[in-house]
Scaffold this motif. Structure first.
Motif, short mmCIF file in Angstrom:
data_model
loop_
_atom_site.label_atom_id
_atom_site.label_comp_id
_atom_site.label_asym_id
_atom_site.label_seq_id
_atom_site.Cartn_x
_atom_site.Cartn_y
_atom_site.Cartn_z
N TRP A 114 12.27 104.06 -48.71
CA TRP A 114 12.04 102.64 -48.52
C TRP A 114 12.90 101.84 -49.49
CZ3 TRP A 114 5.97 101.89 -48.19
CH2 TRP A 114 5.48 102.63 -47.11
N GLU A 115 13.27 100.62 -49.09
CA GLU A 115 14.07 99.76 -49.95
C GLU A 115 13.21 98.79 -50.76
OE1 GLU A 115 17.22 100.27 -50.56
OE2 GLU A 115 17.01 101.98 -49.19
N LYS A 123 14.49 102.80 -57.96
CA LYS A 123 13.96 101.85 -56.97
C LYS A 123 12.72 101.13 -57.50
CE LYS A 123 15.62 103.74 -52.57
NZ LYS A 123 15.23 104.15 -51.20
#
Length: 232
Positions: free
Chosen positions: A81-82, A119
């Motif tokens: 996921w970003e 992230k």
């Protein structure tokens, strides 16, 4: 919204006091549930979990940060996921200001996600958070505590979430797990909750529940309205 009855102040006070009797019973019931929660049996943690942090690798014992109680918020953020889950972010927006109060009661609150540490750090900066957030990318911590699922588990339709009472439509799910560390260093899993069990940790929901419109979450996807704080 259907209009409520419009009454005199005296009539309102009578209705309010009647509701208050039910609220008091709810409070007493909640107190009893809290006592039963504290009395649950514990499970000793035998497995070694190692998490990634900005200061290097940390064990589960390290996450306690010298305190005896640890609350882990399982934050939905899969490795590919970003960005983190918008609903989990709704909860996380409330962490930073309560953490000093929890520390004063011998309790550490952290978040854990499977996404890699860079992230997590990037998203944390974007959202302006300062709470400790660890990556479990190299452990099976999430799977062991029933908040991450394999494609096979999802495809099988097996009831795997919330103590196997319901399925879940995604590889990541929200939850909270609580641990205790005794004076000898033994670590114990004492409690977990999922799904609607998380509601009471969201202060915004508690305020909305006081209003005439309530949460205003009608529809098949009640939380569709939620956005990341910087996207409203």
């Amino acid at each position: 919204m259907q209009p409520n009855n419009i009454v005199s102040r005296e009539q309102w006070l009578e209705a309010r006091k009647a509701l208050m009797a039910q609220e008091k019973e709810f409070t007493r019931t909640r107190d009893r549930l809290s006592e039963q929660r504290r009395a649950l049996p514990w499970v000793r943690i035998e497995k070694t979990y190692v998490f990634d942090s900005p200061a290097g690798q940390k064990t589960l014992a390290d996450l306690f940060d010298g305190r005896s109680q640890l609350v882990v918020q399982h934050f939905m953020f899969a490795p590919d996921w970003e960005a983190g889950c918008k609903s989990c972010s709704f909860w996380a927006d409330q962490f930073d200001r309560i953490i000093p109060h929890l520390k004063a009661r011998d309790t550490t609150l952290v978040a854990v996600s499977r996404a890699p540490l860079p992230k997590l750090e990037d998203f944390k900066r974007r959202m302006g958070w300062s709470f400790d957030w660890y990556s479990s990318a190299n452990t099976d911590f999430n799977q062991d505590f029933a908040v991450s699922f394999t494609p096979q588990e999802l495809n099988s339709g097996e009831k795997i979430y919330n103590f196997k009472t319901s399925g879940f439509p995604a590889e990541e799910a929200p939850g909270i797990s609580v641990f205790y560390r005794d004076e000898s260093g033994g670590i114990f899993h004492t409690y977990s909750c999922f799904a609607r069990g998380l509601d009471m940790m969201n202060a915004a929901y508690q305020y909305l529940d006081l209003t005439p419109l309530g949460r205003h979450e009608e529809g098949a996807h009640p939380m569709a309205w939620v956005r990341l704080r910087d996207q409203y």
